[in-house]
Design an enzyme around this catalytic site. Sequence first.
Site, PDB file in Angstrom:
ATOM      1  N   TYR A  52       0.267  -9.901  12.393  1.00  0.00           N
ATOM      2  CA  TYR A  52       1.257  -8.847  12.647  1.00  0.00           C
ATOM      3  C   TYR A  52       0.684  -7.769  13.564  1.00  0.00           C
ATOM      4  CZ  TYR A  52       4.142 -10.674   8.835  1.00  0.00           C
ATOM      5  OH  TYR A  52       4.935 -11.464   8.035  1.00  0.00           O
ATOM      6  N   LYS A  79     -11.962  -0.116 -19.931  1.00  0.00           N
ATOM      7  CA  LYS A  79     -10.644   0.350 -19.498  1.00  0.00           C
ATOM      8  C   LYS A  79     -10.184  -0.449 -18.279  1.00  0.00           C
ATOM      9  CE  LYS A  79     -12.576   4.058 -16.639  1.00  0.00           C
ATOM     10  NZ  LYS A  79     -12.570   5.504 -16.346  1.00  0.00           N
TER      11      LYS A  79
END
Length: 373
Positions: free
Chosen positions: A261, A37
């Site tokens: 940042y 999956k």
Amino acid sequence: MPDATTAILTIDLAAIAANYRFLAEQVAPAECAAVVKADAYGLGAAMVAPALQRAGCKQFFVATLDEGLALRQVLPHAAIYLLNGLPGGSAETLAEAALIPVLATLEQIAEWGRLCAAAGPRPAAIQIDTGINRLGLGEAEVRRLANDPRSLHGIPIVHVMSHLACSDEAEHRLNLMQLARFQSLAAHLPSLPGKKPTLGFAASSGIFLGTDYHFDLARPGAALYGLAPLIGRPNPMRPVVRLQGKILQIRDVDLGMTVGYGATHQFKGRSRLAVIGVGYADGIFRSLGNRGAVFVAGERAPIVGRISMDLTTAEIGHLPVAACAVGDLVDIIGPEQSVDALAESAGTIGYEVLTALGKRYQRRYLHLDGRAP
């Protein structure tokens, strides 16, 4: 033309096949399936599933209808189960693709029964909830089936399964409680004409809880891809993934300078930075900023500053100048740092690391002969 600065994700199909064979040995004489999956946990089901089939796997589990339909194109004749059950109104689509729904509610059983009555018998599986409280029939619903066996007539039930909640903790009390509940509830399902359904309980971690948990069919997922099946124990699985970013620039920094940042890291003296071309758009979690590490020329280099969308910065001032250069590869996952180790630094689990891997990498598959195509 590939971007020469793009990071490289190497996926070892031979290691996946070896992990499958190892797990199959652990559960023998039970059969071993494979969970593919989420695009084989982010590694590419179209490449992974055929490698598993060549290693001997005959039964595969996915989560959604779309995953099942895509896998059917790759594996025309394999047994493919849908763990998320039967989406409403999709019975004919599943039947046409020969997909096997893992029925989790009485309503799903009724819908599949109507299809079988109209179009002929089509196999299905049943999921029983034994304590994880996600998908599956509860005790009351199992007893309703036992009292009304006609509701299953015409449906060839080929597999009955449940799912462990705490199997990665071998001593957790819920493991034995769920085992007893599964044995009891499975025994209450009405006997049906035809072949007796197989029973399945163990996924990756459950395999290592012992033979009582193996039943007829195990369905490992994460362990196939190299993740450790049990917390606090040595990992018996072969590593599958290597993730390498490329150094785009090397910068000299000095006392008081900051990086990234928010200026969340300030340098206490002269040092050097490697700016690496991967970021959170590639699945490198922002939580690794100022706490994770990469490995440059085999040496640990701490990540400093925030992870940005496309870039990660690592301090390399402690390394010889000649140890690295622009264009060199840096290991994010590799010999010195496993998927599980990176996940621990990020405050998550290896499953999330693998399934978060982005689409921008150059993907290289090592085939069963150990060579890239």
